[in-house]
Write a protein that holds these residues in place. Structure first.
Motif, short mmCIF file in Angstrom:
data_model
loop_
_atom_site.label_atom_id
_atom_site.label_comp_id
_atom_site.label_asym_id
_atom_site.label_seq_id
_atom_site.Cartn_x
_atom_site.Cartn_y
_atom_site.Cartn_z
N ILE A 1 14.91 121.83 71.20
CA ILE A 1 16.18 121.16 71.54
C ILE A 1 17.34 122.16 71.48
O ILE A 1 18.22 122.17 72.36
CB ILE A 1 16.42 119.98 70.60
N THR A 2 17.36 123.02 70.44
CA THR A 2 18.44 124.01 70.31
C THR A 2 18.43 125.00 71.47
O THR A 2 19.49 125.36 71.99
CB THR A 2 18.32 124.77 68.97
N ALA A 3 17.23 125.42 71.89
CA ALA A 3 17.13 126.36 73.01
C ALA A 3 17.69 125.75 74.29
O ALA A 3 18.39 126.41 75.06
CB ALA A 3 15.67 126.79 73.20
N VAL A 4 17.39 124.46 74.50
CA VAL A 4 17.91 123.77 75.69
C VAL A 4 19.44 123.67 75.63
O VAL A 4 20.14 123.91 76.63
CB VAL A 4 17.29 122.36 75.81
N LEU A 5 19.99 123.34 74.46
CA LEU A 5 21.44 123.18 74.32
C LEU A 5 22.18 124.50 74.47
O LEU A 5 23.24 124.57 75.11
CB LEU A 5 21.76 122.55 72.96
N ILE A 6 21.63 125.56 73.89
CA ILE A 6 22.30 126.86 73.94
C ILE A 6 22.27 127.44 75.35
O ILE A 6 23.26 128.01 75.84
CB ILE A 6 21.66 127.84 72.94
N ASP A 7 21.13 127.30 76.03
CA ASP A 7 21.00 127.87 77.37
C ASP A 7 21.95 127.20 78.36
O ASP A 7 22.63 127.87 79.14
CB ASP A 7 19.56 127.73 77.85
N SER B 1 21.43 125.60 81.06
CA SER B 1 21.00 125.47 82.45
C SER B 1 20.17 124.21 82.69
O SER B 1 19.94 123.82 83.83
CB SER B 1 20.19 126.70 82.88
N LEU B 2 19.71 123.59 81.63
CA LEU B 2 18.91 122.37 81.73
C LEU B 2 19.69 121.19 81.17
O LEU B 2 20.45 121.33 80.21
CB LEU B 2 17.58 122.52 80.96
N ASN B 3 19.48 120.03 81.76
CA ASN B 3 20.09 118.81 81.23
C ASN B 3 19.48 118.51 79.86
O ASN B 3 18.26 118.47 79.71
CB ASN B 3 19.80 117.65 82.20
N PRO B 4 20.30 118.34 78.82
CA PRO B 4 19.76 118.08 77.47
C PRO B 4 18.84 116.87 77.41
O PRO B 4 17.97 116.79 76.52
CB PRO B 4 21.03 117.84 76.64
N LEU C 1 8.57 123.93 77.38
CA LEU C 1 9.49 125.04 77.53
C LEU C 1 8.76 126.37 77.67
O LEU C 1 9.17 127.25 78.44
CB LEU C 1 10.45 125.10 76.33
N LEU C 2 7.66 126.54 76.93
CA LEU C 2 6.86 127.76 77.08
C LEU C 2 6.36 127.90 78.52
O LEU C 2 6.40 128.99 79.10
CB LEU C 2 5.67 127.73 76.12
N THR C 3 5.90 126.78 79.09
CA THR C 3 5.41 126.80 80.47
C THR C 3 6.56 127.03 81.44
O THR C 3 6.44 127.80 82.40
CB THR C 3 4.70 125.48 80.80
N TYR C 4 7.71 126.36 81.21
CA TYR C 4 8.88 126.50 82.08
C TYR C 4 9.37 127.94 82.11
O TYR C 4 9.81 128.45 83.16
CB TYR C 4 9.98 125.56 81.57
N LEU C 5 9.30 128.61 80.97
CA LEU C 5 9.76 130.00 80.87
C LEU C 5 8.71 131.01 81.34
O LEU C 5 8.91 132.21 81.23
CB LEU C 5 10.15 130.31 79.42
N GLN C 6 7.55 130.48 81.83
CA GLN C 6 6.47 131.30 82.39
C GLN C 6 5.88 132.28 81.37
O GLN C 6 5.40 133.35 81.74
CB GLN C 6 6.96 132.05 83.63
N ILE C 7 5.93 131.90 80.11
CA ILE C 7 5.32 132.74 79.08
C ILE C 7 3.80 132.83 79.26
O ILE C 7 3.23 133.91 79.09
CB ILE C 7 5.70 132.21 77.68
N PRO C 8 3.09 131.74 79.62
CA PRO C 8 1.64 131.88 79.87
C PRO C 8 1.32 132.88 80.98
O PRO C 8 0.35 133.64 80.85
CB PRO C 8 1.23 130.45 80.28
N GLN C 9 2.13 132.89 82.04
CA GLN C 9 1.88 133.82 83.13
C GLN C 9 2.06 135.27 82.67
O GLN C 9 1.26 136.15 83.02
CB GLN C 9 2.81 133.53 84.31
N ASP C 10 3.10 135.52 81.89
CA ASP C 10 3.33 136.88 81.38
C ASP C 10 2.21 137.31 80.45
O ASP C 10 1.75 138.46 80.49
CB ASP C 10 4.67 136.94 80.64
N LEU C 11 1.75 136.37 79.62
CA LEU C 11 0.66 136.68 78.70
C LEU C 11 -0.63 136.92 79.46
O LEU C 11 -1.43 137.80 79.11
CB LEU C 11 0.49 135.53 77.70
N ALA C 12 -0.85 136.15 80.53
CA ALA C 12 -2.06 136.32 81.35
C ALA C 12 -2.11 137.71 81.97
O ALA C 12 -3.16 138.35 82.03
CB ALA C 12 -2.11 135.25 82.44
N LYS C 13 -0.96 138.19 82.45
CA LYS C 13 -0.91 139.53 83.03
C LYS C 13 -1.24 140.59 81.99
O LYS C 13 -1.94 141.56 82.27
CB LYS C 13 0.48 139.79 83.63
N ALA C 14 -0.73 140.39 80.78
CA ALA C 14 -0.99 141.36 79.72
C ALA C 14 -2.47 141.39 79.34
O ALA C 14 -3.05 142.47 79.17
CB ALA C 14 -0.15 141.01 78.49
#
Length: 428
Positions: free
Chosen positions: A28-34, A36-39, A291-304
């Protein structure tokens, strides 16, 4: 946003905030600080996480476990296991293992097993002269069979957290690994018992004792068969199977006149409390995982990971190692919800069967329940048995080694998890 999410998660976790609130606060804090997304997205994702028909199976299986315990069938399982394997070397240890395998077909929860039948056998082992820390360690280790042998609450959670996997398929995928866990722990118990001179009961159970014990335990023994049989024959869905299991347990208690009003009230209350805690974790973890999926963290990890190896076994070993380390520090259920959308795409893109990956992840995180510093099953056993967590952690090491061998077999031999589902037409 990614930095805020990860830093807040680990900071609050380090401060000792309960993991459910840790994920909620970070998300929730990450969404509020960023900005760009509706809370409102946070609320919507949390609600979407628990707005699931398959997830309704969880409270029903939890209630069925509480009702079966309340009507005294746990004691019947103990007598049956003692009659069957109590005469072997380290007999009560084998009773502990067998009871956990039987109770797993009712509860689907390691914590329910640890607080129930495993705790009972632990006291019996101590009275029979077993070392108190070994008795506690074995009870903790056997409790981890609960989430593997169907029905499994973790299997339900995994199935709703990924695509292309059914609850029934995962239930079937857990049968062979669950049996292997029991065999592995039985071998370890035999070795420890031989070294320490732990003996079994004086004589083998005669036919009359075995028959009476079997008849008394039969209503509990056939419950997993009713659940799986009904699902495989298409009579009911896994969610409906949970309701059938609860109704069956309730009927048994009334027929045997084993319920009191107080006992029923306590069973429903405990089931409600556990269900509420599970659903809170699922809701909070849903926003975090989204949020992890939205930020494409799985894709970055997959490449690594792809840059390290292109071998299926190599990738599975890397994912297993990562999950095992996470299991040391994060409780099982939230870890499963977080890691499934992160590690799943990596496994699937490498051609790893979702059933094999799912059971590897569930088994991996379940093993984390008996590893410090989190190890919830260890803390339950330590509290029930009034044991020091340090001594208990040391005593569990040979049993942990046996479970890690089973994990390696699941990784190296795909057929261990896929053969039974394929046999019944649940191939992926």
């Amino acid at each position: 946003m990614a930095n805020t999410l990860i830093l807040l998660f680990f900071a609050t976790l380090f401060l000792g905030v309960p993991v459910a609130f840790t994920m909620g606060i970070a998300g929730i804090t990450a969404v509020l600080i960023d900005g760009s997304l509706n809370p409102l997205i946070a609320t919507q994702r949390m609600f979407a996480g628990i707005d699931s028909f398959p997830l309704m199976a969880v409270p029903f299986f939890i209630l069925a476990s509480e009702l079966m315990t309340a009507c005294g069938l746990t004691n019947a399982l103990l007598r049956f296991a003692n009659a069957l394997v109590g005469h072997l070397r380290g007999g009560l240890g084998h009773v502990n293992i067998l009871v956990s395998m039987l109770f797993a077909g009712i509860s689907g929860s390691a914590l329910a097993d640890a607080a129930g039948p495993s705790a009972i056998v632990m006291r019996m082992m101590r009275q029979a002269g077993y070392d108190k820390n070994y008795a506690g360690a074995l009870s903790a280790a056997t409790a981890t069979i609960g989430p593997i042998i169907p029905p499994s609450i973790l299997a339900v959670i995994f199935a709703i957290s990924t695509n292309g996997v059914t609850v029934a398929g995962l239930f079937l995928a857990g049968i062979v690994p669950g049996v292997l866990l029991g065999i592995g722990l039985a071998i370890a118990n035999h070795i420890v018992s031989t070294r320490n001179g732990y003996r079994g009961r004086d004589s083998r159970a005669d036919f009359t004792e075995l028959r009476n014990a079997t008849l008394a335990a039969l209503p509990a023994i056939i419950m997993p068969a009713i659940i799986l049989g009904g699902i495989l024959l298409g009579i009911f869905t896994p969610t409906e199977a949970g309701a059938v299991a609860s109704a069956y347990a309730l009927l048994l208690g009334f027929v045997a006149r084993a319920f009191t009003l107080r006992g029923l009230y306590d069973a429903f209350t405990r089931a409600a409390i556990v269900t509420a805690s599970v659903f809170l974790i699922v809701a909070m973890a849903s926003i975090f995982a989204w949020l992890l999926t939205y930020l494409q963290i799985p894709q970055d990890l997959a490449k690594a990971v792809a840059g390290l190896t292109d071998s299926k076994i190599g990738i599975l070993l890397i994912l297993a190692g990562f999950a095992l380390v996470c299991g040391f520090f994060i409780d099982t259920l939230p870890a499963l919800i977080i890691l499934t959308p992160v590690l799943g795409p990596i496994a699937y893109s490498a051609g790893i069967d979702p059933l094999q990956f799912g059971m590897m992840l569930v088994l991996n995180l379940t093993i984390g329940m008996i590893t410090p510093p989190v190890g919830p099953v260890l803390f339950v056993i330590a509290a029930v048995g009034k044991l020091r967590i340090e001594a208990l952690s040391k005593a569990v090491l040979p049993l942990l080694f046996a479970e890690l061998i089973v994990l390696m077999l699941v990784i190296l031999v795909p057929g261990i998890t896929t053969f039974v589902p394929n046999l019944f037409g649940f191939a992926n």
